[in-house]
Design an enzyme around this catalytic site. Structure first.
Site, PDB file in Angstrom:
ATOM      1  N   SER A  20       0.814  -1.213   0.000  1.00  0.00           N
ATOM      2  CA  SER A  20       0.000   0.000   0.000  1.00  0.00           C
ATOM      3  C   SER A  20       0.850   1.266   0.000  1.00  0.00           C
ATOM      4  CB  SER A  20      -0.945  -0.006   1.204  1.00  0.00           C
ATOM      5  OG  SER A  20      -0.232  -0.173   2.423  1.00  0.00           O
ATOM      6  N   GLY A  22       4.117   1.677  -0.853  1.00  0.00           N
ATOM      7  CA  GLY A  22       4.869   1.780  -2.093  1.00  0.00           C
ATOM      8  C   GLY A  22       3.999   2.285  -3.229  1.00  0.00           C
ATOM      9  N   ARG A  41       7.216  -8.121  -7.119  1.00  0.00           N
ATOM     10  CA  ARG A  41       7.877  -9.417  -7.257  1.00  0.00           C
ATOM     11  C   ARG A  41       7.025 -10.403  -8.063  1.00  0.00           C
ATOM     12  NH1 ARG A  41      11.491 -12.124  -3.520  1.00  0.00           N
ATOM     13  NH2 ARG A  41      11.093 -10.475  -2.023  1.00  0.00           N
ATOM     14  N   TYR A  58      -4.083  -4.105  -2.193  1.00  0.00           N
ATOM     15  CA  TYR A  58      -3.726  -3.254  -1.052  1.00  0.00           C
ATOM     16  C   TYR A  58      -4.467  -1.923  -1.023  1.00  0.00           C
ATOM     17  CZ  TYR A  58       0.081  -6.514  -0.201  1.00  0.00           C
ATOM     18  OH  TYR A  58       0.812  -7.646   0.074  1.00  0.00           O
ATOM     19  N   LYS A 198       7.532   2.254  17.238  1.00  0.00           N
ATOM     20  CA  LYS A 198       6.118   2.610  17.469  1.00  0.00           C
ATOM     21  C   LYS A 198       5.179   1.465  17.141  1.00  0.00           C
ATOM     22  CE  LYS A 198       5.180   3.089  12.953  1.00  0.00           C
ATOM     23  NZ  LYS A 198       4.058   2.485  12.193  1.00  0.00           N
TER      24      LYS A 198
END
Length: 345
Positions: A20, A22, A41, A58, A198
């Protein structure tokens, strides 16, 4: 190859990774008029995205920019590129960088967007970029950035971190849009460490939400999480003040407050009584925080850094201790100073 530092002219730019974030970055760059290639890929997924002009795996419903080229050929993706964003999960990050390294020209800007830590080495992604390549210019992009909100045009800011000021300036120009703002930092280690840490705490706030705890509890968890992050950062040699910026507390608040966070959703399902493996499988995407909990717990114990929340999350996920028991232990622990840092001498 001479790498431009001014980006008024279109550049050739690659984004490695079909997830998502990228995809969101690739869409922004293509929208800014650059020759943009996104590498995936899986050829079947790449072909599907080319045909549908949508990454429905995504970012369903989000149209891909018409000029964005999608390929599963790594050489085709990076050929002639001045900038390469690496948006690959930490588990596969080194493998992909090893494959792409021989294809890159000296002076290429390599920008990691991955918020994680390599399992075997405790190396951050910028470490891997430096280890596996030669004569590259390395940076890190990190901040409170949900991909779905970026592509929806919500006002968003992030941080580009590098000691290379010209690189920072170039990335600011390449990514800037009416709704996306990029700040710079020289503390690569701190920015990257914040992005990895985080994720841990999103798991515990997800658990708290599942247990129907109120906003007082969420506020307590986020604030003490920040204290732990800064304490660990200082022990590791990063600047703890980096953690009061976008890449630190900004990303922490975002990730700990929304079910758009994969790590939050994992914590929520575990809080509802689901086994960890089942929760991770249901999310269907990489939740970096699960792996990071193990690594940080081991490193904190090794260095003697007090991180009670990390210990508590580890106990629940990997030691099969009941959540109520762990909470009781947390609330009966040592009560120390509220703020460990002061601007006053």
């Amino acid at each position: 190859m001479t790498t431009p530092t001014e980006t008024s002219k279109p550049l050739s730019i690659a984004v490695l990774g079909g997830g998502s974030f990228g995809t969101a970055i690739a869409n922004i760059v293509a929208g800014n008029g650059h020759d943009t290639r996104q590498w995936m890929r899986d050829e079947a997924r790449a072909a599907d995205c080319r045909k549908m002009r949508e990454n429905h795996y995504y970012l369903p419903g989000v149209p891909l920019h018409p000029e964005l080229r999608i390929t599963s050929d790594l050489r085709e993706a990076v050929n002639g590129c001045a900038i390469v964003f690496v948006a690959i999960p930490s588990k596969s990050f080194r493998e992909v960088v090893q494959k792409v390294a021989p294809l890159l020209a000296p002076g290429t800007m390599l920008i990691s967007t991955t918020k994680g830590i390599e399992h075997d080495s405790f190396h951050l992604m910028s470490d891997i970029l430096r280890e596996e390549t030669t004569d590259m210019r390395v940076g890190v992009l990190s901040g409170p950035n949900f991909a779905k909100e970026i592509v929806a045009g919500h006002y968003t800011a992030t941080v580009i971190a590098s000691e290379d000021e010209a690189l920072c300036s170039s990335i600011q120009k390449v990514l800037h849009s009416e709704t996306f703002r990029i700040y710079s930092s020289k503390d690569v280690f701190g920015v990257e460490l914040a992005g990895a840490l985080k994720n841990i705490y999103a798991i515990v706030t997800g658990m708290a939400a599942a247990l129907d705890r109120g906003q007082n509890t969420i506020s307590l968890l986020i604030t003490r999480a920040l204290a732990e992050m800064m304490r660990f950062a200082e022990a590791m040699g990063a600047d703890p003040m980096t953690f009061i910026g976008l890449a630190g507390v900004g990303d922490l608040i975002l990730t700990c407050s929304s079910d758009l966070s994969r790590n939050y959703r994992v914590g929520y399902l575990v809080g509802r009584g689901r086994p960890l493996e089942e929760a991770v499988a249901e999310i269907g995407q990489v939740a970096e925080g699960v792996n990071t909990v193990r690594l940080i717990k081991h490193k904190a114990d090794e260095m003697g850094v007090y991180m009670p929340l990390v210990s508590a999350i580890h106990a629940i996920l990997f030691e099969e201790r009941p959540i109520p028991e762990v909470i009781r232990d947390l609330m009966s622990g040592a009560q120390t100073f509220d703020v460990a840092y002061s601007a006053k001498p």
